[in-house]
Enzyme design. Structure first.
Site, PDB file in Angstrom:
ATOM      1  N   LYS A  94       1.021  -1.244  -0.031  1.00  0.00           N
ATOM      2  CA  LYS A  94       0.060   0.192  -0.088  1.00  0.00           C
ATOM      3  C   LYS A  94       0.944   1.154  -0.044  1.00  0.00           C
ATOM      4  O   LYS A  94       0.755   2.216  -0.883  1.00  0.00           O
ATOM      5  CB  LYS A  94      -0.915   0.016   1.232  1.00  0.00           C
ATOM      6  N   CYS A 166     -18.658   6.019   6.222  1.00  0.00           N
ATOM      7  CA  CYS A 166     -18.757   4.420   6.373  1.00  0.00           C
ATOM      8  C   CYS A 166     -17.664   3.823   7.389  1.00  0.00           C
ATOM      9  O   CYS A 166     -16.666   3.325   6.981  1.00  0.00           O
ATOM     10  CB  CYS A 166     -18.473   3.852   4.872  1.00  0.00           C
ATOM     11  N   CYS A 173     -25.236   5.230   7.463  1.00  0.00           N
ATOM     12  CA  CYS A 173     -25.813   4.913   6.177  1.00  0.00           C
ATOM     13  C   CYS A 173     -26.925   5.988   5.868  1.00  0.00           C
ATOM     14  O   CYS A 173     -27.179   6.485   4.631  1.00  0.00           O
ATOM     15  CB  CYS A 173     -26.379   3.553   6.447  1.00  0.00           C
ATOM     16  N   CYS A 176     -25.477   8.823   4.011  1.00  0.00           N
ATOM     17  CA  CYS A 176     -24.512   8.511   2.871  1.00  0.00           C
ATOM     18  C   CYS A 176     -25.400   8.613   1.549  1.00  0.00           C
ATOM     19  O   CYS A 176     -26.461   7.951   1.547  1.00  0.00           O
ATOM     20  CB  CYS A 176     -24.024   7.096   3.099  1.00  0.00           C
ATOM     21  N   CYS A 184     -25.867   0.973  -2.180  1.00  0.00           N
ATOM     22  CA  CYS A 184     -24.936   0.247  -1.443  1.00  0.00           C
ATOM     23  C   CYS A 184     -25.893  -0.859  -1.034  1.00  0.00           C
ATOM     24  O   CYS A 184     -26.825  -0.642  -0.306  1.00  0.00           O
ATOM     25  CB  CYS A 184     -24.509   0.941  -0.357  1.00  0.00           C
TER      26      CYS A 184
END
Length: 250
Positions: A94, A166, A173, A176, A184
């Site tokens: 990463k 999230c 939620c 979002c 989603c």
């Protein structure tokens, strides 16, 4: 190296301290964060300077070891390949890909930087089927289909989403956009329904008895509230500027 398991604010504070306070390697030399000073600094002093970051004891060892590797194997420079970066202790795929693609690095996008947020959220969305078990498998899966011109931005987009909305615990939620729009599959339906009720509103602007009227209808947990605002001046007589059937239609 410092950022792993560490909040961005804490990491930034530690970096600023290294840049400003690391002792000079010799009298007359500049203080601050450079290879010579990293090679010369006492590990105890270095450990104290980065003491707020996660796993600082191990990272002190990594920094000292990496400084020697850079001096001995890379002519006191930073390697400009993914394998070279990953050869440094404390640097995984990463961080290697993020460093390689960064504008402050080489600006070369050779892979997706996948951290815990990218790994978790893309699996929540079902982007990997079957779900991947670790970030490295997620990286390979994403690179197999995600357009290359999206490889750089996906990290900072999903990291931001994962840190603010999230969340690993207590996902928001109802706040979002993806959940509210039904995009989603992992969204909490109860939170989404509550968020939709909280946000639902209709705005209508028209004329009543020759006067411009703005009407806003808001829905809050099955209750309708009509807000009336007369633009320019009030309706004479103090009467309601719209009729009951007109408010229902709005």
């Amino acid at each position: 190296m410092l950022s792993s398991q560490t909040k961005d604010t804490v990491n930034a504070e530690a970096m600023r301290r290294l840049q400003a306070e690391m002792p000079a390697c010799a009298p007359g030399e500049p203080a601050g964060l450079n290879l010579e000073n990293m090679l010369a600094v006492d590990p105890v002093v270095l450990n104290e300077m980065i003491g707020k970051v996660g796993f600082h004891n191990n990272k002190t060892k990594y920094l000292k070891q990496a400084a020697e590797i850079l001096r001995d194997r890379h002519d006191s420079d930073i390697p400009d390949t993914i394998p070279g970066l990953m050869s440094l202790p404390g640097v995984g795929p990463k961080m290697a890909h993020l460093c390689m693609s960064a504008d402050a690095g080489w600006g070369r996008v050779e892979g997706v930087g996948v951290d815990v947020h990218v790994h978790r959220i893309t699996n929540l969305w079902g982007w990997q089927s079957p779900p991947t078990r670790d970030p490295e498998r997620t990286r390979l899966a994403l690179q197999a289909w995600l357009p290359r011109d999206r490889w750089k931005e996906i990290n900072w987009l999903l990291v931001g989403l994962g840190q603010t909305v999230c969340l690993p615990v207590g996902r928001k939620c109802g706040d979002c956009e993806l959940g509210l729009r039904g995009l989603c599959r992992a969204a909490d339906r109860g939170k989404v329904a509550e968020g939709r009720r909280r946000r639902a509103h209709v705005k209508v602007e028209g004329k009543v008895e020759g006067k411009v009227v703005k009407v806003e209808e808001e829905v809050e947990v099955e209750e309708k509230v009509i807000k009336e605002e007369v633009i320019n001046k009030e309706v004479p007589g103090g009467r309601s500027p719209i009729k009951e059937e007109e408010s229902d239609a709005a």
